[in-house]
Write an enzyme that holds these catalytic residues in place. Structure first.
Site, PDB file in Angstrom:
ATOM      1  N   PRO A 122      46.684  44.571  48.141  1.00 66.29           N
ATOM      2  CG  PRO A 122      46.021  44.769  50.373  1.00 66.29           C
ATOM      3  CD  PRO A 122      46.755  43.866  49.418  1.00 66.29           C
ATOM      4  CB  CYS A 123      48.612  48.866  45.648  1.00 70.05           C
ATOM      5  SG  CYS A 123      47.589  48.599  44.203  1.00 70.05           S
ATOM      6  CG  HIS A 124      42.751  49.043  47.303  1.00 65.94           C
ATOM      7  ND1 HIS A 124      43.171  47.799  46.868  1.00 65.94           N
ATOM      8  CD2 HIS A 124      41.889  48.823  48.318  1.00 65.94           C
ATOM      9  CE1 HIS A 124      42.564  46.868  47.589  1.00 65.94           C
ATOM     10  NE2 HIS A 124      41.785  47.464  48.478  1.00 65.94           N
TER      11      HIS A 124
END
Length: 132
Positions: free
Chosen positions: A119-121
């Site tokens: 989850p780079c978001h």
């Protein structure tokens, strides 16, 4: 390597896996649907659909992203960010024991080959924006 292309609420997903786990995930509306036999791809499709309908907050599918040792370390940090939480690039660099490597962390996150699952978001700029 095996490939699966399937529909999600965000559009068509192209996923690639090897015997160790998921290697990449991309969105591509143009490619035709495809299902090659691989246990990780089957599990990924199930878990993504559960995630999109709100029944899943964490993923159990095995991952095998290809990258440099620094990139893989940065991506492991991302996987530890709880659902609904965010951290800054500065915090991630500190968690990696490289507090001055903020740009390198941002670059590694930008090369994340398995978005949503890794989850780079959940990483934002120090001021609260989405960054570069």
């Amino acid at each position: 390597m095996a490939k699966s292309i399937f529909e999600t609420p965000l559009g068509r997903v192209v996923a690639v896996a090897d015997d160790k786990g998921i290697c990449s995930l991309d969105f591509d509306e143009v490619v035709p649907l495809l299902h090659e036999e691989n246990r990780h791809l089957i599990q990924l499709e199930k878990e993504l659909l559960e995630y999109f309908i709100g029944e899943r907050k964490t993923f159990d599918v095995c991952l095998n992203p290809h990258g440099t040792p620094f990139q893989r370390a940065a991506w492991r940090i991302l996987c530890d960010i709880p659902y609904g939480s965010v951290i800054s690039y500065t915090q991630e660099a500190q968690m990696l024991s490289h507090p001055k490597a903020v740009r390198a962390v941002a670059n590694a996150n930008g090369k994340n080959p398995i978005p949503i699952i890794i989850p780079c978001h959940r990483v934002i700029a120090k001021g609260g924006g989405i960054g570069g």
